[in-house]
Enzyme design. Sequence first.
Site, PDB file in Angstrom:
ATOM      1  N   GLN A 117      54.217  -9.676  57.599  1.00  0.00           N
ATOM      2  CA  GLN A 117      55.078  -8.512  57.380  1.00  0.00           C
ATOM      3  C   GLN A 117      55.154  -7.660  58.645  1.00  0.00           C
ATOM      4  O   GLN A 117      54.374  -7.843  59.577  1.00  0.00           O
ATOM      5  CB  GLN A 117      54.522  -7.683  56.227  1.00  0.00           C
TER       6      GLN A 117
ATOM      7  N   ASP B  63      45.131  -4.202  44.126  1.00  0.00           N
ATOM      8  CA  ASP B  63      45.720  -3.094  44.890  1.00  0.00           C
ATOM      9  C   ASP B  63      46.772  -3.699  45.814  1.00  0.00           C
ATOM     10  O   ASP B  63      46.597  -3.787  47.020  1.00  0.00           O
ATOM     11  CB  ASP B  63      44.603  -2.401  45.684  1.00  0.00           C
ATOM     12  N   SER B  64      47.851  -4.147  45.209  1.00  0.00           N
ATOM     13  CA  SER B  64      48.842  -4.920  45.974  1.00  0.00           C
ATOM     14  C   SER B  64      49.995  -4.034  46.429  1.00  0.00           C
ATOM     15  O   SER B  64      50.178  -2.934  45.921  1.00  0.00           O
ATOM     16  CB  SER B  64      49.410  -6.029  45.091  1.00  0.00           C
ATOM     17  N   SER B  65      50.758  -4.566  47.356  1.00  0.00           N
ATOM     18  CA  SER B  65      52.025  -3.925  47.687  1.00  0.00           C
ATOM     19  C   SER B  65      53.047  -4.293  46.606  1.00  0.00           C
ATOM     20  O   SER B  65      52.717  -4.952  45.620  1.00  0.00           O
ATOM     21  CB  SER B  65      52.482  -4.316  49.098  1.00  0.00           C
ATOM     22  N   ASP B  66      54.291  -3.866  46.794  1.00  0.00           N
ATOM     23  CA  ASP B  66      55.325  -4.090  45.774  1.00  0.00           C
ATOM     24  C   ASP B  66      55.570  -5.590  45.562  1.00  0.00           C
ATOM     25  O   ASP B  66      55.296  -6.404  46.456  1.00  0.00           O
ATOM     26  CB  ASP B  66      56.640  -3.412  46.201  1.00  0.00           C
TER      27      ASP B  66
ATOM     28  N   PRO C 121      54.603 -11.553  50.002  1.00  0.00           N
ATOM     29  CA  PRO C 121      53.322 -12.162  49.624  1.00  0.00           C
ATOM     30  C   PRO C 121      52.749 -11.606  48.326  1.00  0.00           C
ATOM     31  O   PRO C 121      51.899 -12.242  47.693  1.00  0.00           O
ATOM     32  CB  PRO C 121      52.404 -11.833  50.808  1.00  0.00           C
TER      33      PRO C 121
ATOM     34  N   ASP D 148      44.338  -1.074  53.375  1.00  0.00           N
ATOM     35  CA  ASP D 148      44.067   0.240  53.986  1.00  0.00           C
ATOM     36  C   ASP D 148      42.616   0.662  53.794  1.00  0.00           C
ATOM     37  O   ASP D 148      42.171   1.659  54.352  1.00  0.00           O
ATOM     38  CB  ASP D 148      45.035   1.303  53.431  1.00  0.00           C
TER      39      ASP D 148
ATOM     40  N   GLY E 214      45.279 -13.514  47.783  1.00  0.00           N
ATOM     41  CA  GLY E 214      44.438 -13.139  46.646  1.00  0.00           C
ATOM     42  C   GLY E 214      44.586 -14.083  45.466  1.00  0.00           C
ATOM     43  O   GLY E 214      43.612 -14.375  44.764  1.00  0.00           O
TER      44      GLY E 214
ATOM     45  N   GLU F 221      42.251  -9.601  51.283  1.00  0.00           N
ATOM     46  CA  GLU F 221      43.505  -9.055  51.827  1.00  0.00           C
ATOM     47  C   GLU F 221      44.181 -10.179  52.621  1.00  0.00           C
ATOM     48  O   GLU F 221      43.552 -10.819  53.458  1.00  0.00           O
ATOM     49  CB  GLU F 221      43.169  -7.844  52.716  1.00  0.00           C
TER      50      GLU F 221
HETATM   51  N1  SAM Z   1      48.314   1.759  47.987  1.00  0.00           N
HETATM   52  C1  SAM Z   1      49.453   1.071  48.334  1.00  0.00           C
HETATM   53  C2  SAM Z   1      50.609   0.948  47.380  1.00  0.00           C
HETATM   54  O1  SAM Z   1      50.484   0.748  46.203  1.00  0.00           O
HETATM   55  O2  SAM Z   1      51.732   0.957  47.854  1.00  0.00           O
HETATM   56  C3  SAM Z   1      49.266  -0.247  48.949  1.00  0.00           C
HETATM   57  C4  SAM Z   1      47.968  -0.861  48.972  1.00  0.00           C
HETATM   58  S1  SAM Z   1      47.654  -2.011  50.197  1.00  0.00           S
HETATM   59  C5  SAM Z   1      48.324  -1.470  51.677  1.00  0.00           C
HETATM   60  C6  SAM Z   1      48.578  -3.422  49.695  1.00  0.00           C
HETATM   61  C7  SAM Z   1      48.091  -4.630  50.429  1.00  0.00           C
HETATM   62  O3  SAM Z   1      48.305  -5.816  49.656  1.00  0.00           O
HETATM   63  C8  SAM Z   1      48.773  -4.890  51.765  1.00  0.00           C
HETATM   64  O4  SAM Z   1      47.871  -4.656  52.796  1.00  0.00           O
HETATM   65  C9  SAM Z   1      49.215  -6.357  51.697  1.00  0.00           C
HETATM   66  O5  SAM Z   1      49.013  -7.045  52.917  1.00  0.00           O
HETATM   67  C10 SAM Z   1      48.320  -6.873  50.594  1.00  0.00           C
HETATM   68  N2  SAM Z   1      48.810  -8.087  49.932  1.00  0.00           N
HETATM   69  C11 SAM Z   1      50.076  -8.373  49.589  1.00  0.00           C
HETATM   70  N3  SAM Z   1      50.132  -9.581  48.993  1.00  0.00           N
HETATM   71  C12 SAM Z   1      48.861 -10.057  48.952  1.00  0.00           C
HETATM   72  C13 SAM Z   1      48.273 -11.260  48.456  1.00  0.00           C
HETATM   73  N4  SAM Z   1      49.013 -12.218  47.891  1.00  0.00           N
HETATM   74  N5  SAM Z   1      46.939 -11.413  48.582  1.00  0.00           N
HETATM   75  C14 SAM Z   1      46.171 -10.446  49.155  1.00  0.00           C
HETATM   76  N6  SAM Z   1      46.679  -9.294  49.643  1.00  0.00           N
HETATM   77  C15 SAM Z   1      48.000  -9.108  49.549  1.00  0.00           C
END
Ligand code: SAM
Length: 294
Positions: free
Chosen positions: A46, A171-174, A178, A101, A154, A121
């Site tokens: 990303q 605690d994933s992104s949208d 990924p 984060d 994950g 992560e």
């Molecule tokens: N608190 C924030 C929110 O809800 O918008 C975001 C939390 S954190 C930054 C989300 C993390 O999920 C990102 O760093 C992203 O790289 C990670 N992520 C996304 N898809 C993933 C996957 N399949 N496995 C592990 N981590 C993943």
Amino acid sequence: MDKPIQGKGFTKWNGEVWLSDPEEAHGFLANWKVKEVLHQETSDFQEVAVIETVGFGRALVLDGIVQTTARDAYIYNEMITHVPLAAHPEPKQVCLIGGGDCGAAREAVKYPVVERVDMVEIDPKVVEVSRKYLPEVAGEGELDPRIQFYFEDGAAFIREKKRHYDVVIVDSSDPVGPAAALFERPFYETVHQSLKEDGIMVCQSESPMFHPHMLRKVHHTLRELFPVVHTYLAAIPTYPGGVWSFTLASKQLDPLKEMEAVKARLQDGQNRYIDQGLLEGCFKLPVYVKELFR
Ligand code: SAM
């Protein structure tokens, strides 16, 4: 600012730099005025950026979407972590999926009973950049040695490692790129398998106003797999609409049926959002949210 403006979401307007975060289906646009772009790179997964905002301090931006800010990260991180950890009587083994984060991991180790946090992560760059530029969220100095990092997907980690946890926090992104698989039934099935008999999981389940279909899907899918499912809310100014949802699913324990014990276990000495009253109150849902689950 004389750096060229590039990357998803960034525009120059009247000589100022703005980051625009659209909710296209709703014709809604959140705009952040950017004081400075501190970091920008494209990782294997990303676009990763850190900006200095005007009123919210530094913000982590992934693919043009603000993930967290120095000013209000504590709300999200306390809510996604303390609720499941207080709900479980002995959360010794914890798995945290996403959360690059590091804010949620730092909250988790506030519980002395926690022996290990496997933090999975997908993108090491998010951890690296957060640790460098966002000390308010990611902390300074050495992280607690109970936190073990795995830079893997994950969904694959949970499916293949076959470890057993007391609590799994997603605690994933949208649900794009990924993170999309982390909102699907096959993933929840493997999380169910990875939880011990009295295990609890929590995931962030998006905005009830802007993404009601996603929240409904998450809630209903978890209900097919777990006997106890509760959605709870928090007010988070950074996220579109300001109201964000989390969904807890449990194999056995129902935190609403033993709320006094759950409140007594809450580590709230340093919290800035969740205390015992809020822990109880966050499960009280507005009618428009309850309607999603009928
Ligand atoms: N608190 C924030 C929110 O809800 O918008 C975001 C939390 S954190 C930054 C989300 C993390 O999920 C990102 O760093 C992203 O790289 C990670 N992520 C996304 N898809 C993933 C996957 N399949 N496995 C592990 N981590 C993943």
